[in-house]
Motif scaffolding. Sequence first.
Motif, mmCIF file in Angstrom:
data_model
loop_
_atom_site.group_PDB
_atom_site.id
_atom_site.type_symbol
_atom_site.label_atom_id
_atom_site.label_comp_id
_atom_site.label_asym_id
_atom_site.label_seq_id
_atom_site.Cartn_x
_atom_site.Cartn_y
_atom_site.Cartn_z
ATOM 1 N N ASN A 151 3.103 14.722 7.516
ATOM 2 C CA ASN A 151 4.224 13.786 7.591
ATOM 3 C C ASN A 151 5.508 14.522 7.980
ATOM 4 N N LEU A 152 5.756 15.655 7.359
ATOM 5 C CA LEU A 152 6.947 16.442 7.697
ATOM 6 C C LEU A 152 6.927 16.863 9.168
ATOM 7 N N TYR A 153 5.771 17.244 9.665
ATOM 8 C CA TYR A 153 5.640 17.640 11.068
ATOM 9 C C TYR A 153 5.962 16.462 11.991
ATOM 10 N N ASN A 154 5.438 15.287 11.650
ATOM 11 C CA ASN A 154 5.700 14.105 12.482
ATOM 12 C C ASN A 154 7.190 13.772 12.518
ATOM 13 N N VAL A 155 7.839 13.844 11.371
ATOM 14 C CA VAL A 155 9.280 13.588 11.309
ATOM 15 C C VAL A 155 10.031 14.637 12.121
ATOM 16 N N PHE A 156 9.604 15.894 12.006
ATOM 17 C CA PHE A 156 10.242 16.987 12.739
ATOM 18 C C PHE A 156 10.151 16.778 14.251
ATOM 19 N N THR A 157 8.956 16.471 14.738
ATOM 20 C CA THR A 157 8.811 16.295 16.189
ATOM 21 C C THR A 157 9.600 15.086 16.682
ATOM 22 N N ARG A 158 9.633 14.016 15.872
ATOM 23 C CA ARG A 158 10.426 12.840 16.247
ATOM 24 C C ARG A 158 11.915 13.198 16.280
ATOM 25 N N SER A 159 12.365 13.988 15.306
ATOM 26 C CA SER A 159 13.767 14.410 15.267
ATOM 27 C C SER A 159 14.125 15.264 16.472
ATOM 28 N N LEU A 160 13.215 16.135 16.880
ATOM 29 C CA LEU A 160 13.476 16.959 18.071
ATOM 30 C C LEU A 160 13.611 16.093 19.320
ATOM 31 N N ARG A 161 12.743 15.106 19.443
ATOM 32 C CA ARG A 161 12.836 14.198 20.600
ATOM 33 C C ARG A 161 14.159 13.442 20.580
ATOM 34 N N GLN A 162 14.547 12.966 19.409
ATOM 35 C CA GLN A 162 15.783 12.196 19.291
ATOM 36 C C GLN A 162 17.016 13.072 19.483
ATOM 37 N N ALA A 163 16.881 14.370 19.240
ATOM 38 C CA ALA A 163 18.019 15.279 19.415
ATOM 39 C C ALA A 163 18.424 15.361 20.877
ATOM 40 N N GLY A 209 17.970 17.530 23.136
ATOM 41 C CA GLY A 209 18.460 18.818 23.616
ATOM 42 C C GLY A 209 19.737 19.296 22.941
ATOM 43 N N ASP A 210 20.280 18.508 22.038
ATOM 44 C CA ASP A 210 21.493 18.904 21.307
ATOM 45 C C ASP A 210 21.122 20.026 20.327
ATOM 46 N N PRO A 211 21.641 21.244 20.547
ATOM 47 C CA PRO A 211 21.267 22.379 19.691
ATOM 48 C C PRO A 211 21.597 22.172 18.218
ATOM 49 N N THR A 212 22.684 21.482 17.914
ATOM 50 C CA THR A 212 23.063 21.241 16.517
ATOM 51 C C THR A 212 22.047 20.331 15.841
ATOM 52 N N LYS A 213 21.669 19.263 16.513
ATOM 53 C CA LYS A 213 20.693 18.333 15.943
ATOM 54 C C LYS A 213 19.316 18.975 15.836
ATOM 55 N N GLU A 214 18.958 19.812 16.802
ATOM 56 C CA GLU A 214 17.682 20.522 16.731
ATOM 57 C C GLU A 214 17.660 21.473 15.541
ATOM 58 N N GLN A 215 18.765 22.165 15.303
ATOM 59 C CA GLN A 215 18.847 23.077 14.163
ATOM 60 C C GLN A 215 18.766 22.307 12.850
ATOM 61 N N GLN A 216 19.411 21.148 12.795
ATOM 62 C CA GLN A 216 19.335 20.314 11.586
ATOM 63 C C GLN A 216 17.891 19.881 11.328
ATOM 64 N N ALA A 217 17.164 19.559 12.387
ATOM 65 C CA ALA A 217 15.760 19.169 12.240
ATOM 66 C C ALA A 217 14.943 20.338 11.698
ATOM 67 N N ARG A 218 15.207 21.547 12.189
ATOM 68 C CA ARG A 218 14.502 22.730 11.689
ATOM 69 C C ARG A 218 14.790 22.970 10.206
ATOM 70 N N GLU A 219 16.056 22.794 9.842
ATOM 71 C CA GLU A 219 16.446 23.006 8.446
ATOM 72 C C GLU A 219 15.791 21.972 7.532
ATOM 73 N N ARG A 220 15.723 20.714 7.989
ATOM 74 C CA ARG A 220 15.064 19.686 7.189
ATOM 75 C C ARG A 220 13.581 19.994 7.024
ATOM 76 N N LEU A 221 12.946 20.474 8.085
ATOM 77 C CA LEU A 221 11.530 20.841 7.996
ATOM 78 C C LEU A 221 11.342 21.979 6.999
ATOM 79 N N THR A 222 12.193 22.974 7.056
ATOM 80 C CA THR A 222 12.093 24.105 6.136
ATOM 81 C C THR A 222 12.274 23.654 4.694
ATOM 82 N N ARG A 223 13.298 22.833 4.441
ATOM 83 C CA ARG A 223 13.515 22.336 3.067
ATOM 84 C C ARG A 223 12.335 21.492 2.601
#
Length: 88
Positions: free
Chosen positions: A18-30, A32-46
């Motif tokens: 589930n976390l992976y699915n949310v992460f990949t969806r967040s990357l698509r929605q980002a 290419g915005d580096p800030t939003k991509e980093q936020q997605a990575r941080e959410r996945l890590t947490r």
Amino acid sequence: MELEKEALAAAYSAQIQNLYNVFTRSLRQAGGDPTKEQQARERLTRGTDRARQAFAEASDILGLPAVTKRPRNVSKAAPRTAKKKRKT
């Protein structure tokens, strides 16, 4: 205890999926915005940290052997950063 062990492993696996699915969806929605991509990575890590903690606590409560290493096929790799193309 084997049944509980298998159920706990299945629940952990489902949470990671589930976390992976949310992460990949967040990357698509980002988009290419580096800030939003980093936020997605941080959410996945947490999220994975919390799932791992819950797995360890549930194992302890159920009297299952202590988890001394990450469950199989789960790594804590450093996040990749996108390289910007140079204009020539």
